[in-house]
Design a protein around this motif. Structure first.
Motif, PDB file in Angstrom:
ATOM      1  N   LYS A 126       0.841  -1.183   0.000  1.00 18.95           N
ATOM      2  CA  LYS A 126       0.000   0.000   0.000  1.00 18.95           C
ATOM      3  C   LYS A 126       0.882   1.241   0.000  1.00 18.95           C
ATOM      4  O   LYS A 126       2.040   1.196   0.399  1.00 18.95           O
ATOM      5  CB  LYS A 126      -0.914   0.021   1.225  1.00 18.95           C
ATOM      6  N   LEU A 127       0.324   2.334  -0.439  1.00 17.54           N
ATOM      7  CA  LEU A 127       1.042   3.596  -0.352  1.00 17.54           C
ATOM      8  C   LEU A 127       0.669   4.273   0.955  1.00 17.54           C
ATOM      9  O   LEU A 127      -0.492   4.206   1.394  1.00 17.54           O
ATOM     10  CB  LEU A 127       0.683   4.506  -1.534  1.00 17.54           C
ATOM     11  N   PRO A 128       1.613   4.948   1.613  1.00 20.00           N
ATOM     12  CA  PRO A 128       1.269   5.666   2.842  1.00 20.00           C
ATOM     13  C   PRO A 128       0.288   6.788   2.540  1.00 20.00           C
ATOM     14  O   PRO A 128       0.267   7.333   1.432  1.00 20.00           O
ATOM     15  CB  PRO A 128       2.619   6.218   3.324  1.00 20.00           C
ATOM     16  N   SER A 129      -0.539   7.124   3.523  1.00 22.85           N
ATOM     17  CA  SER A 129      -1.557   8.154   3.305  1.00 22.85           C
ATOM     18  C   SER A 129      -0.944   9.531   3.140  1.00 22.85           C
ATOM     19  O   SER A 129      -1.567  10.430   2.582  1.00 22.85           O
ATOM     20  CB  SER A 129      -2.557   8.170   4.477  1.00 22.85           C
ATOM     21  N   ALA A 130       0.274   9.719   3.611  1.00 16.65           N
ATOM     22  CA  ALA A 130       0.928  11.019   3.487  1.00 16.65           C
ATOM     23  C   ALA A 130       2.404  10.877   3.813  1.00 16.65           C
ATOM     24  O   ALA A 130       2.844   9.866   4.371  1.00 16.65           O
ATOM     25  CB  ALA A 130       0.278  12.044   4.419  1.00 16.65           C
ATOM     26  N   ILE A 131       3.160  11.904   3.468  1.00 17.39           N
ATOM     27  CA  ILE A 131       4.587  11.928   3.782  1.00 17.39           C
ATOM     28  C   ILE A 131       4.799  12.147   5.270  1.00 17.39           C
ATOM     29  O   ILE A 131       5.672  11.547   5.885  1.00 17.39           O
ATOM     30  CB  ILE A 131       5.282  13.040   2.965  1.00 17.39           C
ATOM     31  N   SER A 132       3.991  12.997   5.868  1.00 15.46           N
ATOM     32  CA  SER A 132       4.195  13.401   7.260  1.00 15.46           C
ATOM     33  C   SER A 132       2.920  13.200   8.069  1.00 15.46           C
ATOM     34  O   SER A 132       1.806  13.332   7.542  1.00 15.46           O
ATOM     35  CB  SER A 132       4.618  14.882   7.308  1.00 15.46           C
ATOM     36  N   SER A 133       3.092  12.904   9.349  1.00 13.80           N
ATOM     37  CA  SER A 133       1.935  12.785  10.239  1.00 13.80           C
ATOM     38  C   SER A 133       1.422  14.142  10.690  1.00 13.80           C
ATOM     39  O   SER A 133       0.308  14.250  11.198  1.00 13.80           O
ATOM     40  CB  SER A 133       2.305  11.955  11.477  1.00 13.80           C
ATOM     41  N   GLY A 134       2.234  15.180  10.537  1.00 15.80           N
ATOM     42  CA  GLY A 134       1.847  16.512  10.995  1.00 15.80           C
ATOM     43  C   GLY A 134       2.056  16.717  12.486  1.00 15.80           C
ATOM     44  O   GLY A 134       1.599  17.716  13.043  1.00 15.80           O
ATOM     45  N   GLN A 135       2.775  15.783  13.143  1.00 16.49           N
ATOM     46  CA  GLN A 135       2.933  15.862  14.596  1.00 16.49           C
ATOM     47  C   GLN A 135       3.720  17.100  15.015  1.00 16.49           C
ATOM     48  O   GLN A 135       3.392  17.743  16.012  1.00 16.49           O
ATOM     49  CB  GLN A 135       3.620  14.613  15.123  1.00 16.49           C
ATOM     50  N   ASN A 136       4.784  17.442  14.278  1.00 19.04           N
ATOM     51  CA  ASN A 136       5.562  18.630  14.643  1.00 19.04           C
ATOM     52  C   ASN A 136       4.730  19.891  14.526  1.00 19.04           C
ATOM     53  O   ASN A 136       4.865  20.831  15.322  1.00 19.04           O
ATOM     54  CB  ASN A 136       6.811  18.739  13.759  1.00 19.04           C
ATOM     55  N   ASN A 137       3.869  19.938  13.530  1.00 18.16           N
ATOM     56  CA  ASN A 137       2.958  21.070  13.361  1.00 18.16           C
ATOM     57  C   ASN A 137       2.008  21.158  14.553  1.00 18.16           C
ATOM     58  O   ASN A 137       1.781  22.240  15.126  1.00 18.16           O
ATOM     59  CB  ASN A 137       2.174  20.903  12.056  1.00 18.16           C
ATOM     60  N   TYR A 138       1.476  20.006  14.943  1.00 20.50           N
ATOM     61  CA  TYR A 138       0.557  19.957  16.085  1.00 20.50           C
ATOM     62  C   TYR A 138       1.263  20.361  17.375  1.00 20.50           C
ATOM     63  O   TYR A 138       0.707  21.125  18.185  1.00 20.50           O
ATOM     64  CB  TYR A 138      -0.012  18.540  16.209  1.00 20.50           C
ATOM     65  N   ASN A 139       2.487  19.855  17.584  1.00 18.38           N
ATOM     66  CA  ASN A 139       3.238  20.201  18.806  1.00 18.38           C
ATOM     67  C   ASN A 139       3.476  21.699  18.900  1.00 18.38           C
ATOM     68  O   ASN A 139       3.347  22.299  19.976  1.00 18.38           O
ATOM     69  CB  ASN A 139       4.577  19.468  18.825  1.00 18.38           C
TER      70      ASN A 139
END
Length: 745
Positions: A126-139
């Protein structure tokens, strides 16, 4: 006459006061569109709005506009937001780059060799849903909005606020005006394929710009009197600019948004359109230029903005950045959503205890520890306090455990020892236990190899591991590694072309004292085989000569401390890697084995002279204890590499396995100049004393017998480093070229 003058003065005073304080206040709303890096122009507009004294009473926003707008709504000024974003590393935000310290030793070793990771379930890739989880943005957003974290209704923020997201299942716009502010903004700015979708109220949400990038109608419904709009969307690109698939996809999406803006711009009382033609959605490195373009666009509307300010009776209040705490006390910890991973597992990774004061950095490091496990698709949290003046909070955590437990990982590599290689790795989590992982590397190319690991991670308790590895290569090596002194004299050979294969199996226990400090104890089986087709033994009719074909059993211990911030190009940190092996028995192919031990250690200290220059000072040493006459496990220096086996040591100026002995001392200095982003120019010097029994006769502490220098260029890529080095030694006045492509495995 005097009465007339007095009357006129009173009237003038009344008129002036009436102008200064309007009898009817003007309620002003602002719309901030999405646009990626181009959205930084919003900051410039807000700075001008603040300087003119315009009070914003409601904010509607999308995507990057939501990021800027949420900070403004929570009390920051445009100037304060500008200061914040000048310090943000957008590369870390976009790539979701987690500090190396957040990963355990096992996670580092398993991940620092792969170029691509893909979900792999039921033999389907499968392909990943995105490159980044966005966790750093959220933090980042969570910390910056901590002072309003207890506000669930965004209309009760210092400036009422809402943002737009897109429900990916229905294609409908979703107004986010309640809940967790940082989470809502992360959802609104979850650019498709770049950031993972965010789940809020059982809705899968992505970037609001997909369906509504300029929410003016929704803002009008809030009852504002006048609307200022800031539009940082692209116009349609011209033919010469449509050169890639990405360009065409953006163009298709812009058909709708541009047609909509023809109507929406007419509904806007003050329409501000910064010049962002020369920028892309990822032009974050040109942030200062984009902010200035926002200022210029606002200044072009200065008359209209001044007129608005004149019709308002009061100014807004600002939040002080200094109120963001550097430390906090967490009283209660509430965790929801965990099934396979216990509360103690999560708290153990976070390294947080209730009713204990910690630094905010300690808290963020703990969050990174959790995210680095890749056991959770989403990890959101909220720090809530009833008293905004205190530093005491309750921590609410919500996790979504990853349903995918199998991954296919790929990598490519080339170096001058192992030659070309392609890595196919299968990693499976939760095989027998919730906290175990099995990993198998199959490496094919010029030299077929494999690595197998099974690890039960118990953190700071004793973890259990099983490791098996097979390596092989062909190389012209120093003859003293396989022949004794008499044989070398008889044959007259200093170098022999051999094929070396090494198969190693380990069963071990490992415990962590701290995140970067590990102790490993175990038992090892090693099968070592060294053969040559070029060396002819007159005593045999075989087409190849076998110099070594023994199985060794040993006990071993490793003590490692590693705080390097980057494995390949560190800028700070300390490294100690000590290893002790006690060889108890051997199948003794050459009939010359007796028990012996080998001790070796490596030290490194890295510090930065400037943002562009780092210095790595290191030393290595090792010695053999015992009367074993077998030289095959002696130290052999030469060549350049990061994945050497046995007691082979990198040494500039000499070819691989050129300098041998039962003991060695080595010193080295690397100066790394990052001349451009991810482009390195590295100067190196190393020196060593190598020989038999050098610690007994004191030869280790003398002027170096061997010296080498190197200069190299290195480029960081998603495949790993691409490096070319030229090394030279004054000892023989000869040089060596070394080339490396990709992560080492």
């Amino acid at each position: 006459m005097n009465k007339t003058i007095v009357f006129l003065l009173i009237c003038c005073t009344f008129i002036v006061n009436a102008q200064q304080k309007p009898s009817q206040d003007l309620k002003v709303g602002i719309v901030l569109s999405g646009g990626g890096a181009k959205g930084l122009a919003h900051i410039g507009v807000l700075k001008i709005i603040d300087s003119l004294g315009v009070r914003i009473d409601y904010i509607a926003s999308t995507s990057m506009g939501a990021v800027i707008g949420s900070l403004y709504a929570s009390g920051y000024s445009g100037k304060q937001i500008d200061s914040i974003f000048k310090k943000v590393d957008f590369d870390d935000i976009i790539s979701d780059n987690l500090p190396r310290a957040a990963k355990t030793f096992y996670e580092r070793e398993n991940e620092e060799k792969n170029a691509l990771t893909l979900p792999f379930e039921k033999f389907k890739i499968k392909l990943p849903s995105a490159i980044s989880s966005g966790q750093n943005n959220y933090n980042l957003l969570s910390r910056l909005t901590l002072h309003v974290s207890d506000i669930d209704d965004f209309s009760k923020l210092p400036i009422p606020f809402f943002c737009i997201a897109t429900n990916i299942e229905t294609g409908q716009a979703v107004i986010l005006d309640k809940g967790n502010l940082a989470q809502a903004v992360t959802a609104s700015s979850a650019f498709p394929s770049l950031f993972k979708p965010i789940i809020i109220n059982n809705q899968i949400l992505i970037d609001g710009g997909v369906v509504n990038n300029y929410s003016i109608d929704e803002l009008k419904a809030k009852g504002v009197d006048i609307i200022i709009g800031v539009d940082v969307q692209d116009d349609l690109a011209r033919r010469k600019d449509l050169t890639s698939a990405t360009d065409i996809l953006f163009q298709i999406n812009n058909f709708r948004t541009i047609n909509e803006m023809k109507l929406k711009s007419k509904k806007t009382d003050v329409y501000i359109k910064p010049n962002i033609d020369d920028f892309s959605v990822v032009s974050f490195r040109r942030g200062e230029e984009i902010v200035k373009n926002g200022e210029k666009a606002a200044q072009q509307n200065i008359s209209a903005l001044k007129d608005i300010a004149a019709k308002q009776s009061s100014e807004r209040q600002y939040f002080k950045i200094s109120q963001v705490p550097d430390s906090l006390k967490i009283n209660n910890i509430i965790i929801k959503g965990n099934k396979n991973y216990t509360r103690s597992y999560i708290l153990g990774k976070l390294k947080i205890k209730a009713n204990k004061k910690i630094s905010y950095k300690h808290f963020t490091d703990g969050v990174n520890n959790i995210v680095a496990t890749h056991n959770f698709d989403n990890f959101t949290y909220k720090l809530s306090s009833d008293d905004s003046t205190t530093e005491e909070f309750d921590l609410y955590i919500k996790v979504v455990e990853s349903e995918i437990t199998t991954f296919l990982k790929l990598g490519v590599h080339y170096d001058d020892l192992y030659k070309s290689a392609v890595l196919i790795n299968v990693t499976k989590k939760r095989v027998l236990f919730n906290n175990d992982v099995v990993s198998f590397d199959f490496i094919f190319g010029d030299n077929v190899r494999y690595n197998f690991d099974y690890f039960i991670d118990k953190g700071f308790y004793w973890s259990i591991g099983l490791k098996s590895r097979y390596n092989t290569f062909n190389k012209n090596i120093n003859a003293s590694l396989i022949l004794d002194e008499n044989e070398i004299i008889t044959t007259g050979l200093n170098k022999i072309d051999v094929e070396l294969s090494d198969q190693m199996n380990q069963l071990y226990l490992q415990t962590l004292f701290r995140k970067n400090f590990a102790l490993t104890l175990g038992v090892e089986h090693k099968r070592l085989k060294i053969t040559s087709e070029t060396f002819i033994d007159n005593n045999t009719t075989e087409e190849e000569t076998t110099f070594e074909k023994s199985d060794f059993i040993s006990l071993y211990g490793k003590l490692k401390f590693d705080s390097y911030d980057n494995k390949h190009f560190p800028k700070k940190g300390f490294l100690f890697d000590g290893d002790f092996h006690l060889y108890l028995s051997s199948s003794d192919f050459n009939n010359n084995f007796s028990q012996f031990s080998i001790t070796k250690a490596k030290l490194g200290f890295v510090f930065s002279v400037s943002n562009k220059v780092a210095v790595n000072i290191g030393s290595q040493g090792g010695f053999k204890i015992g009367n074993d006459l077998n030289n095959s496990l002696n130290f052999a220096l030469g060549g350049y590499g990061n994945n050497f086996i046995n007691n082979f040591i990198s040494f500039y100026g000499y070819d691989y396995l050129s300098i041998t002995g039962s003991g060695f001392v080595k010193g080295m200095i690397d100066v790394d100049c990052e001349i451009f982003k991810n482009q390195h120019l590295i100067f190196s010097v190393n020196f060593a004393n190598v020989g038999d029994n050098i610690f007994d006769n004191g030869n280790w502490f003398s002027s170096p017998d061997y010296t080498g220098y190197a200069i190299g260029c290195s480029t960081e890529t998603f495949l790993g480093p691409i490096e070319i080095k030229y090394s030279w030694t004054p000892d023989t006045r000869s040089g060596q070229w070394f080339f490396n492509l990709g992560f080492w495995f």
